[in-house]
Motif scaffolding. Structure first.
Motif, short mmCIF file in Angstrom:
data_model
loop_
_atom_site.label_atom_id
_atom_site.label_comp_id
_atom_site.label_asym_id
_atom_site.label_seq_id
_atom_site.Cartn_x
_atom_site.Cartn_y
_atom_site.Cartn_z
N VAL A 67 -21.90 70.50 46.83
CA VAL A 67 -21.65 70.25 48.25
C VAL A 67 -22.13 71.47 49.03
N LEU A 125 -24.21 66.55 48.11
CA LEU A 125 -24.06 66.34 49.55
C LEU A 125 -24.74 67.46 50.30
N LEU A 150 -17.49 66.14 56.86
CA LEU A 150 -17.78 66.87 55.63
C LEU A 150 -16.70 66.59 54.58
N ALA A 186 -17.13 63.01 53.25
CA ALA A 186 -18.35 62.88 52.44
C ALA A 186 -18.21 63.60 51.11
N SER A 218 -22.70 55.88 60.70
CA SER A 218 -21.63 56.86 60.82
C SER A 218 -20.42 56.24 61.51
N ASP A 232 -24.61 68.46 54.00
CA ASP A 232 -23.87 68.15 55.23
C ASP A 232 -24.45 68.88 56.43
N THR A 292 -23.54 72.85 53.11
CA THR A 292 -23.52 72.53 54.54
C THR A 292 -24.31 73.55 55.34
N THR A 317 -25.39 63.85 55.53
CA THR A 317 -24.71 63.50 56.77
C THR A 317 -25.46 64.14 57.94
#
Length: 304
Positions: A231, A209, A218, A221, A190, A211, A233, A147
């Motif tokens: 996951v 993911l 988040l 996703a 998006s 992010d 970020t 993302t």
């Protein structure tokens, strides 16, 4: 005295100003660097706004967390660097400046065939992407959802993952479709309902993911990833942890800088510098990132 671009208190663009400061002097283990280029990142304006994530800054605080330049003075005890060496890294005293300090232990030599402008994009954006892709440890053929793929970290993550045989699905604004495709990623627009659009191109969801947006994006996703531990970020550690994921684990070593520089030299990693600005237009450079529409990297070029 030397020139730098700083913020004088927390707030919006109105708190930014050029300042004349004493040229920093290197302590033990430090390098004084004449800056040639400084990367611009979202963290720069987030620190200015006073996000509690970054603590209370010492004011005035000079913007900028990644630079490339030439060693002007070597501090006591430094080995492996000499005056005149071209280097890059994370500055200790801000990057939007004529001079700054680097910690020698986590700085790296700039390859001769890499421009200062490209080298200045590597210490934050590319290094974060590199660390994140290493952390996920995906096998060739796996699917990675990114993302915020249109920004500096996202673009680098997509390219690094693709070079390792990972399929990348990248979420970005519809206007960045061609840019996302140029990264070797499958573009997904998006906005509301993006998870359905991801499922249309990845019916089984994603294996991981990366992010770069946080918040509700988040959360949505992450619902596409079966294993919460996959996951990560660079935008919202709290939410990622709540979901069973984690923040990107930054190595912050010279070895990582050497690795991303090598990828850039080989053409595996293109930071896609979309615009450059002189130091005198540092505020304009920061606006180009803060408005959220920047594609790839914005760089401030300083000096000769």
């Amino acid at each position: 005295m030397s020139k730098a671009y700083a913020f004088t208190r927390n707030g919006g663009p109105e708190v930014e100003a050029f300042v004349d400061r004493e040229t920093p002097q290197p302590g033990a283990g430090e390098l004084l660097v004449a800056v040639r280029a400084a990367g611009v990142n979202p963290v720069d304006w987030k620190v200015r706004e006073g996000s509690p994530r970054f603590g209370a800054p010492k004011l005035p605080q000079v913007f900028g967390n990644e630079v490339a330049g030439v060693v002007a003075t070597v501090g006591e005890g430094v080995l492996g660097f000499a005056v005149g060496d071209a280097v890059f890294g994370n500055p200790l005293t801000g990057g939007y400046a004529e001079y700054t300090l680097l910690a020698a232990a986590v700085a790296a030599h700039k390859p001769d065939d890499l421009s200062f402008t490209v080298a200045a994009t590597l210490p934050v954006a590319a290094a974060t992407a590199y660390d994140g892709v290493r952390q996920l440890g995906l096998a060739p053929g796996a699917t990675l959802l990114v993302t915020g793929v249109g920004g500096g970290v996202g673009a680098a993550a997509a390219q690094i993952a693709r070079a390792e045989g990972v399929r990348v699905v990248g979420v970005a604004s519809a206007g960045k479709k061609e840019f996302v495709e140029s990264l070797g990623a499958v573009p997904v627009a998006s906005g509301p309902g993006f998870a359905d659009r991801v499922r249309a191109v990845a019916p089984d969801g994603a294996d991981a993911l990366f992010d770069l947006v946080g918040g509700d994006v988040l959360r949505e996703a992450a619902s596409l990833v079966a294993d919460p531990s996959k996951v990560i970020t660079a935008a919202d550690a709290g939410t990622a942890t709540e979901l069973g994921g984690a923040a990107v684990d930054r190595a912050r070593t010279s070895a990582v800088l050497d690795a991303v520089a090598d990828l850039a030299r080989k053409g595996t990693l293109d930071p896609h510098v979309s615009r450059t600005f002189p130091l005198e237009q540092a505020g304009d450079a920061l606006r180009a990132v803060e408005d959220g529409h920047a594609q790839g990297k914005i760089v401030i070029e300083v000096g000769a």
